[in-house]
Design an enzyme around this catalytic site. Sequence first.
Site, PDB file in Angstrom:
ATOM      1  N   LEU A 329       0.931  -1.230  -0.013  1.00  0.00           N
ATOM      2  CA  LEU A 329      -0.062  -0.086   0.106  1.00  0.00           C
ATOM      3  C   LEU A 329       0.844   1.331   0.098  1.00  0.00           C
ATOM      4  O   LEU A 329       0.517   2.277  -0.553  1.00  0.00           O
ATOM      5  CB  LEU A 329      -0.986  -0.275   1.087  1.00  0.00           C
ATOM      6  N   HIS A 330       1.877   1.249   0.813  1.00  0.00           N
ATOM      7  CA  HIS A 330       2.951   2.434   0.683  1.00  0.00           C
ATOM      8  C   HIS A 330       3.635   2.448  -0.540  1.00  0.00           C
ATOM      9  O   HIS A 330       4.341   3.704  -0.800  1.00  0.00           O
ATOM     10  CB  HIS A 330       3.751   2.324   1.927  1.00  0.00           C
ATOM     11  N   GLY A 331       3.795   1.547  -1.499  1.00  0.00           N
ATOM     12  CA  GLY A 331       4.436   1.547  -2.889  1.00  0.00           C
ATOM     13  C   GLY A 331       5.742   0.661  -2.601  1.00  0.00           C
ATOM     14  O   GLY A 331       6.286   0.154  -1.722  1.00  0.00           O
TER      15      GLY A 331
END
Length: 449
Positions: A329-331
């Site tokens: 989700l954070h990349g």
Amino acid sequence: MDVWSRLQVWRELAESCGVATLQQGLQQLWSLLLLCLVCRVGFRLGVASTVKHGVSMLAGVCALFLFFEEHMLWVLLLCALCYLILLLSHHSSSRGPFMSTVILVFLVTGEWHFFNTVTWYKIRGSQMVVAMKAISLAFDLDRGAVGSLPSPAEFLGYVLFVGTVVFGPWITFSSYKTAVEGTRLSWSWLQSCSLSLLKSQMCLLISSCVAPYLFPWFIPIRGNSVTEKWLRAYETAVSFHFSNYFVGHLSEGTSMLAGAGFTREKDGVRWHMSVVKPLSVEVPRSMVLVVTHWNIPMSRWLKTYVFKNALKLGVFPAIMVTYTSSTLLHGLSFHLGAVLLSLGFITYVEHVLRKKLASIFSACILSRPCAPDCSHQHKKEFWVRLLNLVFSFLVIFHLTYLGSMFDPGLDEQDTEEGYTAAHTIQRWSELNWASHWVVFVSWIFFRLI
């Protein structure tokens, strides 16, 4: 450095850094705060709910444009994709897993093939908030917590809610619906918003103007070549921590200013949006509580929609699935992935070790505080407090090590594009991989006792 010299340094920092930081922060935020206030007033109007959802959506789009300009189209594309998935899987009982898979594929594919790195780092926070809202809504539809598929206006009003779309936090669909119903403007609402916004600015000042100069200008400590590295690492970690508290308290303020974050009680309405608890991170009992209080809504989201669903795999696999999901989700960033996965190992080893020691000594030394009526024989003896203090210092040690890579002194362009794998490895190598070695030794000790 004598007292007079230190006071001179503090004065220069206040004039050169403090004033400029506050001015720049207010210049960037006043328009968002105004949009949140417009949304709040719109929710109080006696108009149809569809109009209120439209106000929420339009205010959110304006906020996205103010911060990301044309790059906001990627966020809007994700919103459209998420609602399309809900429509296509309307009769399915697995909307949550399906939505999660599609969103992760979209984010990974977008970052690899469509986004340049700087663009991704600008919009990834909003992308993450939209993704979390859509996934939670899909799971809630599967479980019956949300009775029926929201209309397009409801869905877009929810995922683009102006109080959360830029800085977060994640809120449930039911919390958004409660906010849309509107409650009267009050002094308690204004005081809660103002207090959170004031806290955010204080954290911004500490992150930018205090933490980078902590030793020896604020705390007169100097060391040799070894301790100097750890002091610099602690400065970097604290600066990073307070930048997170800045965003957390700011998101508390914007969400409450826009009308979310209250509960109705017998004696009235209570405004109590809580995103971060800095004291629980800087003076920690355990790493388990640190990751919980680092971002309370996200921790609750991960526990509800990831950890509990993965628990059938076992505790350790569920923990790793949770931290892997957070990483995605954070990349696709090596440094964030390295930190989050390291946190997964640290929290697991700490949890099982303290649980076993608590059983052996019958003492209140678990990761979380015991209930007053727990079965442990030893609760507040000196050695119990001392052992908990040792674990607290161990957590500070781990946080210093993990936060050492978030170097605010890097070139601005490098920071915008993220920290490279080489940077992460270099920072941890300078500290001799100490935290990882401590975790490994702790795990060996746990296996032996």
